[in-house]
Design a protein around this motif. Sequence first.
Motif, PDB file in Angstrom:
ATOM      1  N   ASP A 193      27.939   0.405  26.558  1.00  0.00           N
ATOM      2  CA  ASP A 193      27.057   0.325  27.732  1.00  0.00           C
ATOM      3  C   ASP A 193      26.516   1.706  28.105  1.00  0.00           C
ATOM      4  N   GLY A 194      27.353   2.715  27.938  1.00  0.00           N
ATOM      5  CA  GLY A 194      26.988   4.046  28.438  1.00  0.00           C
ATOM      6  C   GLY A 194      26.929   5.094  27.344  1.00  0.00           C
ATOM      7  N   SER A 195      26.724   4.630  26.116  1.00  0.00           N
ATOM      8  CA  SER A 195      26.570   5.591  25.015  1.00  0.00           C
ATOM      9  C   SER A 195      25.615   4.992  23.987  1.00  0.00           C
ATOM     10  N   ARG A 196      25.083   5.835  23.131  1.00  0.00           N
ATOM     11  CA  ARG A 196      24.276   5.314  22.014  1.00  0.00           C
ATOM     12  C   ARG A 196      25.057   5.522  20.734  1.00  0.00           C
ATOM     13  N   LEU A 197      25.247   4.437  20.009  1.00  0.00           N
ATOM     14  CA  LEU A 197      26.071   4.447  18.801  1.00  0.00           C
ATOM     15  C   LEU A 197      25.255   3.837  17.664  1.00  0.00           C
ATOM     16  N   TRP A 198      24.960   4.651  16.654  1.00  0.00           N
ATOM     17  CA  TRP A 198      24.147   4.162  15.524  1.00  0.00           C
ATOM     18  C   TRP A 198      24.979   4.145  14.266  1.00  0.00           C
ATOM     19  N   ASP A 199      24.777   3.103  13.434  1.00  0.00           N
ATOM     20  CA  ASP A 199      25.413   3.104  12.124  1.00  0.00           C
ATOM     21  C   ASP A 199      24.902   4.317  11.346  1.00  0.00           C
ATOM     22  N   LYS A 200      25.850   5.049  10.730  1.00  0.00           N
ATOM     23  CA  LYS A 200      25.522   6.306  10.066  1.00  0.00           C
ATOM     24  C   LYS A 200      24.563   6.117   8.887  1.00  0.00           C
ATOM     25  N   GLU A 201      24.744   5.013   8.161  1.00  0.00           N
ATOM     26  CA  GLU A 201      23.933   4.799   6.953  1.00  0.00           C
ATOM     27  C   GLU A 201      22.560   4.216   7.296  1.00  0.00           C
ATOM     28  N   THR A 202      22.563   3.175   8.143  1.00  0.00           N
ATOM     29  CA  THR A 202      21.333   2.413   8.359  1.00  0.00           C
ATOM     30  C   THR A 202      20.616   2.793   9.662  1.00  0.00           C
ATOM     31  N   GLU A 203      21.273   3.556  10.518  1.00  0.00           N
ATOM     32  CA  GLU A 203      20.773   3.891  11.862  1.00  0.00           C
ATOM     33  C   GLU A 203      20.625   2.664  12.764  1.00  0.00           C
ATOM     34  N   LYS A 204      21.250   1.543  12.370  1.00  0.00           N
ATOM     35  CA  LYS A 204      21.209   0.347  13.218  1.00  0.00           C
ATOM     36  C   LYS A 204      21.846   0.651  14.563  1.00  0.00           C
ATOM     37  N   ARG A 205      21.162   0.275  15.632  1.00  0.00           N
ATOM     38  CA  ARG A 205      21.683   0.478  16.988  1.00  0.00           C
ATOM     39  C   ARG A 205      22.818  -0.497  17.244  1.00  0.00           C
ATOM     40  N   LEU A 206      23.981   0.046  17.649  1.00  0.00           N
ATOM     41  CA  LEU A 206      25.154  -0.804  17.917  1.00  0.00           C
ATOM     42  C   LEU A 206      25.574  -0.618  19.375  1.00  0.00           C
ATOM     43  N   ASP A 207      24.614  -0.613  20.290  1.00  0.00           N
ATOM     44  CA  ASP A 207      24.902  -0.312  21.696  1.00  0.00           C
ATOM     45  C   ASP A 207      23.950  -1.082  22.615  1.00  0.00           C
ATOM     46  N   LYS A 208      23.974  -0.742  23.896  1.00  0.00           N
ATOM     47  CA  LYS A 208      23.214  -1.492  24.897  1.00  0.00           C
ATOM     48  C   LYS A 208      21.707  -1.414  24.710  1.00  0.00           C
ATOM     49  N   ASP A 209      21.192  -0.515  23.875  1.00  0.00           N
ATOM     50  CA  ASP A 209      19.757  -0.517  23.595  1.00  0.00           C
ATOM     51  C   ASP A 209      19.324  -1.865  22.993  1.00  0.00           C
ATOM     52  N   ARG A 210      20.241  -2.599  22.344  1.00  0.00           N
ATOM     53  CA  ARG A 210      19.883  -3.916  21.787  1.00  0.00           C
ATOM     54  C   ARG A 210      19.529  -4.874  22.927  1.00  0.00           C
ATOM     55  N   PHE A 211      20.216  -4.708  24.079  1.00  0.00           N
ATOM     56  CA  PHE A 211      19.920  -5.520  25.269  1.00  0.00           C
ATOM     57  C   PHE A 211      18.684  -4.965  25.982  1.00  0.00           C
ATOM     58  N   ARG A 212      18.665  -3.627  26.203  1.00  0.00           N
ATOM     59  CA  ARG A 212      17.540  -3.016  26.928  1.00  0.00           C
ATOM     60  C   ARG A 212      16.213  -3.343  26.258  1.00  0.00           C
ATOM     61  N   ARG A 213      16.217  -3.310  24.908  1.00  0.00           N
ATOM     62  CA  ARG A 213      14.958  -3.440  24.153  1.00  0.00           C
ATOM     63  C   ARG A 213      14.778  -4.808  23.505  1.00  0.00           C
ATOM     64  N   ASP A 214      15.606  -5.775  23.884  1.00  0.00           N
ATOM     65  CA  ASP A 214      15.521  -7.137  23.318  1.00  0.00           C
ATOM     66  C   ASP A 214      15.543  -7.142  21.792  1.00  0.00           C
ATOM     67  N   LEU A 215      16.506  -6.447  21.213  1.00  0.00           N
ATOM     68  CA  LEU A 215      16.581  -6.372  19.753  1.00  0.00           C
ATOM     69  C   LEU A 215      17.408  -7.515  19.149  1.00  0.00           C
ATOM     70  N   GLY A 216      18.100  -8.296  19.996  1.00  0.00           N
ATOM     71  CA  GLY A 216      18.943  -9.391  19.486  1.00  0.00           C
ATOM     72  C   GLY A 216      20.268  -8.867  18.951  1.00  0.00           C
ATOM     73  N   GLY A 217      21.177  -9.793  18.668  1.00  0.00           N
ATOM     74  CA  GLY A 217      22.480  -9.419  18.099  1.00  0.00           C
ATOM     75  C   GLY A 217      23.286  -8.479  18.976  1.00  0.00           C
ATOM     76  N   VAL A 218      23.199  -8.670  20.287  1.00  0.00           N
ATOM     77  CA  VAL A 218      23.877  -7.751  21.212  1.00  0.00           C
ATOM     78  C   VAL A 218      25.396  -7.898  21.119  1.00  0.00           C
ATOM     79  N   GLU A 219      25.877  -9.154  21.241  1.00  0.00           N
ATOM     80  CA  GLU A 219      27.332  -9.356  21.223  1.00  0.00           C
ATOM     81  C   GLU A 219      27.914  -8.916  19.885  1.00  0.00           C
ATOM     82  N   GLU A 220      27.186  -9.206  18.805  1.00  0.00           N
ATOM     83  CA  GLU A 220      27.651  -8.821  17.462  1.00  0.00           C
ATOM     84  C   GLU A 220      27.800  -7.309  17.356  1.00  0.00           C
ATOM     85  N   ALA A 221      26.887  -6.575  17.987  1.00  0.00           N
ATOM     86  CA  ALA A 221      26.945  -5.107  17.930  1.00  0.00           C
ATOM     87  C   ALA A 221      28.198  -4.592  18.649  1.00  0.00           C
TER      88      ALA A 221
END
Length: 244
Positions: A205-233
């Motif tokens: 919720d209060g940090s940005r966490l990206w997968d090192k290889e793919t740069e996939k967002r694994l944080d609340k930006d998925r919710f903020r930006r409607d990227l989907g897969g929020v719970e999975e992240a």
Amino acid sequence: MKKTEKIEKIYEGKAKIIYSTDDPDLLIQYFKDSATAFNAKKKGTIQNKGILNNKISSIIFKFLEERGIRTHFVERLDDREMLIKRLKIIPVEVVVRNIAAGSLSSRMGIEEGRPLKDTVLEFYYKSDKLGDPMINEYHIKAFDLSSPEDIKKITESALEINRHLVEFFDNRGIRLVDLKLEFGHRVYSDENNGEILLGDEITPDGSRLWDKETEKRLDKDRFRRDLGGVEEAYQEIYERVSRS
Ligand code: TMP
């Protein structure tokens, strides 16, 4: 050890509820599934977020304590509850950034993902009413939000916490892009203004966490930006931080 009993709700925030207990020096922090963004203009629910954030935060606080950082964490009680030391939160949020993203990218006009030459540390005035405006040490002094000595301690501690967590997440294939920290003075029933401890939570919720290889967002930006897969992240972060 005797079980600490929950007594009454003393504060409800956007993502957590705080309860008093039968021990005046300890509180219970309850993690909700509700999520907000853009100063609560966007509201939603992330299924199981409270459970995952409670577990993620507990693991990270324990790790930091092992590294000699003092936190408000006592123990995780169950799925959604954590026992914490009572703090008087300093109304200054500290954001530490390792890689450009979010409001820093907007403010400076640089693309997200650009590594920074040096770590950036920012202060925000913790006020929902005002939407947490950015401030600097002069504002903190002029408005008496905290003493210069405490701000020095908090700054050093925030940078140290960031160094430990960059390494912690890197070992788990995650880049710690930025994170928000809150500190407070320990409050004892018989005395005020104890030592400064790290409070609140450390979660996606209060940090940005990206997968090192793919740069996939694994944080609340998925919710903020409607990227989907929020719970999975959040689940993915929980699984990776659980690795010892
Ligand atoms: P920002 O790029 O939007 O300023 O956010 C920086 C970091 O702080 C990001 O990891 C999310 C976190 N953050 C909060 O925890 N609460 C907030 O209210 C905001 C705006 C950001």
